[in-house]
Scaffold this active site. Structure first.
Site, PDB file in Angstrom:
ATOM      1  CB  SER A   1      41.915  33.136  54.109  1.00  0.00           C
ATOM      2  OG  SER A   1      42.273  34.015  55.148  1.00  0.00           O
TER       3      SER A   1
ATOM      4  CE  LYS B   1      39.003  36.490  54.523  1.00  0.00           C
ATOM      5  NZ  LYS B   1      39.422  35.156  54.058  1.00  0.00           N
TER       6      LYS B   1
END
Length: 775
Positions: free
Chosen positions: A679, A722
C-alpha cells in the site's frame, strides 16, 4: 506382686494382634517403634506388643492402645529398604499395660504380668478331657470345610494333650480378624477363652459351609473354565441370598441409560453391541476400561437432545446492545439469523467468522450472542493446534484415545444445537501428524457436517444445528478452502469516540467492581478519559485501555484507604499523577511543505499508523538504496515506482542521463520496526518524483495505494484504520484508490468528518493533488 511388674519398651501394632506362643514376622517403619526394638535388643530382647484401637493413628498415646497385650521375645531383626525393619518375634505371655514411663524417643511402659491361672488345675480330669476333645473335633471340622487348612495340621493340633497349649495352637492357626484375636487375648479366665474360641470356630464353619453352598449353586450355572464369569455369578447369588437383587451391574445400568437415551436406532444398536462385549469381558482386562470409557462417552453425547432457542427478537437486540457498543454488522447478522429461525422454525445455522485486530471484542460478542439466543456456549481454542486428531479424535485402538475437541465440546454443551466458538482459527497449523485446517473443512461445511465423523465415536454426529462462530486476527493466514466455507464479518478498530463510550458504559464499572470501589468513589472527567485514550494507549481494541483503567482504580483504592478520602476524581491535570508521563504521541503532519517527503498510511495489528517516507538524490552511479527494514513487497513497490517515473521522465523535464549519474536513497524512519505491505507504492513514487523535480509536496496530504508499471493505482485494505491514523495525525486530505470508493462509503461519518477524501485512478491524479504545481 512386684515380681509381676516390669518396665518394657512398647511397640504399637497396626491391624494385628500377637498371641502367646505365636511366632510371627512383622515390619516396623515408625521411628519410635524402631528405637523400641533397638532398646529391647540392647537389654534382654523382650518387648511389649500391644494393638492400636485405630490403625490410622500415626503416633498413638495411651488412650489409642488396648490395655491387654503380649510380652514377646525378639528373635531376629532384618533391615529392609526404605528404613523398614522386619522383626521375628515369639509371644511369651499376656500382660496388662499399667502406665507409660515415656513416649519419646520410644514408648516405654510399666506392664503387669498375670498370675498363673489355677483354674485349669481345679477342673476335674473328665472336664478337661471333654473340653480338649470338643476343641479338637471342632478344629477338625473347620479344617475339613477349609481346603487350605490341611488334614496334617488338624491331626497335629488335635493330638496335643495339654488343654492350654491346644487352645494356643488353635488360636494361632485360626485365620481370625485382629479384633477377634484381641477379644481372646483379653478373656480373663480359661473358661471364657474356651467359650469364645468355640463360638468363633463354629461361626467360621458356618461361613465356610454357606460359601461352599453358594459355590455349588454357581457351578451349576457356568462353565468351570470361566473363572471371572464364575465370580460375577457368585456375586449375583450372594445378592439374591441377601435380598439385594435390586442392585444392578454396570452393564444393566448402561442398558437402562440406553433405553432413556434420545438417539437414532443406529446409535442404540451400536451401544447395545458394545455393552454386550463389555459384559462378557473380564473386569480386570485392560480393554474393559477402554470399553467402559467409550460407552460412558457415547451416553453423554447429545444425539437428539436440543435446547429451545429464544424467539424474542427485541430481547436479543437489547442484550446485544447492552453487552457491546458498536459492532453493528455483527448484531445485524445475528438478528437476521434469529428472524429466519423464527419464520422457518428451523433454518440452517450459518458459520460466521469475525475478523479483526486483538481486543476488539470478538470472543466476548460470541458469549453475548449465546445469551441473546438462549443457547449453550462452548469455546474451543484452536491457537497452536497441530494434530489432526485434536479435531477428529483418536481411533480407539490407540492407548489413551479420546474424542476430538468438537465431540468433547458437544459433550460439554449437553445439547446438539449450542453456539460453538472456534477461537483463533487463523492460528491452526500443520505438521507430520496431519493438516488441522483440512480436518476443520468437514466441521465447517454445511453440506457435510450433518454427518461429521469423529474417529473415536465411530458414528456420524449431526453438527448442522450448531451455530459456529470463528474468530481470526488475519484472514491471510486462513487456508482458502476453509475461508470459502465461512461468512466473513469484519470487526474493525475502534475510534477514540467509540473507546470513550465503551469505557463509560462497560470498562470503568467493571474495573471499579473488580478493585473493590463503590459507585461514586472514583469519577473520571470526560477530558481525562479522552486524554488517557489518546496519550496512554495505542491499540485497535480496548485491552490496554482496560488495563490502564484498572491501574487508576488500584491507585484510587490505595489513596482512599491511606488518606481516608471519600472519593477520588481523575482530571486531565492530575492524570500524570496516576499513570505517569504520556507514553504515546502521534507523528503529526509537518507544518511546512517539503521536497522528497511524503506521508503514507499503513495498517498494523494494533490499528492504523502514518509513515513518513523520505527520498534523497545524490550524485552516483544510478543505484537505489532502501533503508528502514523494508520487506520484499515494499522493495518491489519502490522499484516499480522508479520504473514508472523513468517512463514518464520526459513529461517532468528529467534528463535521460539523470538516472545513470544519480543515486536514489529511500528511507522510512523507525528503522527498528519491520515494515511491509502492498500500500506504499504511490507514496514512494510521489516522494521520488518530488526529489527529482524539486517540487514540494503538500504537508497536509497523506496517501495510500499500490502502483503498477503503467501508473495505475490499485486498491488496498485496512482503510478504516488508515483514515483514523490520518485524522489523529492532523492530516486534512487523504488520497485513496478509486476502487476503494465503496469501502469509504461503508465507513462511519464520524471517522470521515474533517477529512477530504480524494480518489485516484492513475498516478497523474495523485500528483495533481500532492504537488504544488500542476504536473
Amino acid at each position: 506382686m512386684t515380681d509381676l511388674i516390669e518396665t518394657l519398651p512398647v511397640i504399637a501394632l497396626r491391624g494385628m494382634t500377637i498371641l502367646p506362643d505365636m511366632v510371627i514376622h512383622f515390619d516396623v517403619s515408625r521411628e519410635r517403634s524402631i528405637k523400641a526394638i533397638e532398646e529391647a535388643m540392647l537389654k534382654d530382647q523382650r518387648t511389649f506388643l500391644v494393638t492400636q484401637r485405630d490403625p490410622q493413628v500415626e503416633n498413638p498415646g495411651s488412650e489409642d492402645l488396648y490395655r491387654i497385650g503380649t510380652i514377646a521375645c525378639v528373635k531376629q531383626v532384618i533391615k529392609m529398604p526404605h528404613s523398614v525393619i522386619r522383626v521375628l518375634a515369639e509371644g511369651l505371655e499376656r500382660a496388662e499395660l499399667s502406665q507409660f514411663h515415656q513416649e519419646d524417643p520410644y514408648l516405654e511402659a510399666e506392664v503387669l504380668r498375670f498370675e498363673k491361672d489355677t483354674e485349669l488345675q481345679n477342673l476335674p480330669e473328665s472336664c478337661r478331657e471333654a473340653m480338649a476333645r470338643n476343641l479338637g473335633e471342632t478344629f477338625q471340622m473347620y479344617c475339613a470345610e477349609n481346603p487350605k487348612g490341611g488334614k496334617e495340621l488338624a491331626r497335629q493340633v488335635s493330638q496335643e494333650p495339654n488343654l492350654e497349649k491346644l487352645m494356643s495352637q488353635i488360636m494361632i492357626n485360626l485365620p481370625l480378624f485382629y479384633e477377634d484375636k484381641q477379644k481372646l487375648l483379653e478373656a480373663d479366665s480359661l473358661s471364657d477363652r474356651y467359650e469364645l474360641l468355640c463360638l468363633l470356630m463354629n461361626k467360621e464353619i458356618e461361613v465356610m459351609r454357606f460359601k461352599r453352598e453358594l459355590q455349588e449353586k454357581v457351578k451349576n450355572r457356568v462353565d468351570k473354565n470361566q473363572r471371572e464369569y464364575l465370580l460375577r455369578e457368585e456375586l449375583k447369588v450372594i445378592r439374591e441370598e441377601l435380598g439385594e437383587d435390586n442392585l444392578l451391574s454396570d452393564a444393566d445400568h448402561f442398558r437402562e441409560e440406553v433405553a432413556k437415551l434420545k438417539a437414532s436406532k443406529e446409535v442404540r444398536e451400536k451401544l447395545n453391541k458394545e455393552i454386550s462385549r463389555f459384559q462378557n469381558m473380564g473386569m480386570n482386562s485392560s480393554e474393559s476400561a477402554v470399553l467402559r470409557g467409550y460407552i460412558e462417552t457415547m451416553l453423554e453425547l447429545p444425539w437428539d437432545k436440543a435446547s429451545r432457542d429464544s424467539s424474542d427478537l427485541k430481547r436479543a437486540e437489547e442484550i446485544l446492545n447492552e453487552d457491546h457498543y458498536g459492532m453493528e454488522k455483527v448484531k445485524e447478522r445475528v438478528l437476521e439469523y434469529l428472524a429466519v429461525r423464527i419464520l422457518t422454525k428451523k433454518g440452517s445455522s450459518p458459520i460466521l467468522c469475525l475478523v479483526g485486530p486483538p481486543g476488539t471484542g470478538k470472543t466476548s460478542i460470541a458469549r453475548s450472542i449465546a445469551r441473546a439466543l438462549n443457547k449453550k456456549y462452548v469455546r474451543i481454542s484452536l491457537g497452536g493446534v497441530r494434530d489432526e486428531a485434536e479435531i477428529r479424535g483418536h481411533r480407539r485402538t490407540y492407548v489413551g484415545a479420546m474424542p476430538g475437541r468438537i465431540a468433547a465440546g458437544m459433550k460439554q454443551a449437553g445439547v446438539k444445537n449450542p453456539l460453538m466458538l472456534l477461537d483463533e482459527i487463523d492460528k491452526v497449523s500443520s505438521d507430520y501428524k496431519g493438516d488441522t485446517s483440512s480436518a476443520l473443512l468437514e466441521v465447517l461445511d454445511s453440506e457435510q457436517n450433518s454427518r461429521f465423523q469423529d474417529h473415536y465415536v465411530e458414528l456420524p454426529m449431526d453438527l448442522s444445528e450448531v451455530l459456529f462462530i470463528a474468530t481470526a486476527n488475519d484472514v491471510q493466514t486462513i487456508p482458502r478452502p476453509l475461508l470459502d466455507r465461512m461468512e466473513l464479518i469484519e470487526v474493525s478498530s475502534y475510534t477514540e469516540n467509540e473507546k470513550v463510550h465503551i469505557a463509560r458504559e462497560h470498562l470503568i464499572g467493571k474495573q471499579m467492581e473488580k478493585n473493590g470501589l463503590k459507585e461514586g468513589q472514583l469519577t473520571i472527567s470526560p477530558k481525562a478519559l479522552e486524554h488517557l485514550i489518546h496519550s496512554y494507549t495505542r491499540e485497535a481494541g480496548v485491552r490496554q485501555l482496560e488495563r490502564k483503567l484498572g491501574e487508576v482504580c488500584r491507585k484510587a483504592a490505595r489513596e482512599i484507604l491511606e488518606q481516608s478520602r471519600e472519593s477520588v476524581r481523575l482530571t486531565e491535570n492530575n492524570l500524570e499523577k496516576y499513570l505517569g508521563k504520556p507514553r504515546y504521541s502521534y507523528d503529526m503532519a509537518n507544518e511546512t511543505d517539503e521536497v522528497g517527503i511524503v506521508r503514507g498510511l499503513a495498517w498494523t495489528s494494533v490499528g492504523g499508523d502514518t509513515l513518513q517516507i523520505e527520498v534523497n538524490i545524490m550524485p552516483g552511479k544510478g543505484e537505489i538504496s532502501l533503508t528502514g527494514q523494508l520487506g520484499d513487497v515494499m522493495k518491489e513497490s519502490a522499484r516499480t515506482g522508479l520504473s514508472y517515473i523513468r517512463s514518464v521522465s520526459g513529461s517532468y523535464g528529467i534528463d535521460k542521463e539523470f538516472f545513470r549519474e544519480h543515486d536514489i536513497h529511500i528511507h522510512i524512519p523507525e528503522g527498528a520496526v519491520p515494515k511491509d505491505g502492498p500500500s506504499a507504492g504511490i507514496t514512494m513514487a510521489t516522494a521520488m518524483l518530488s526529489a527529482m523535480t524539486d517540487i514540494p509536496v503538500y504537508a497536509h496530504v497523506a496517501m495510500t495505494g499500490e502502483i503498477t508499471l503503467r501508473g495505475r493505482v490499485l486498491p488496498i485494505g485496512g482503510l478504516k484504520e488508515k483514515l483514523l491514523a490520518a485524522k489523529n495525525a492532523g492530516i486534512k486530505t487523504v488520497i485513496v484508490p478509486e476502487k476503494n470508493r465503496r469501502d469509504v462509503a461503508e465507513i462511519s461519518a464520524e471517522i470521515k468528518k474533517g477529512l477530504q477524501i480524494v480518489y485516484a485512478e492513475q498516478m497523474e491524479d495523485v500528483l495533481k493533488i500532492a504537488f504544488h504545481e500542476k504536473a
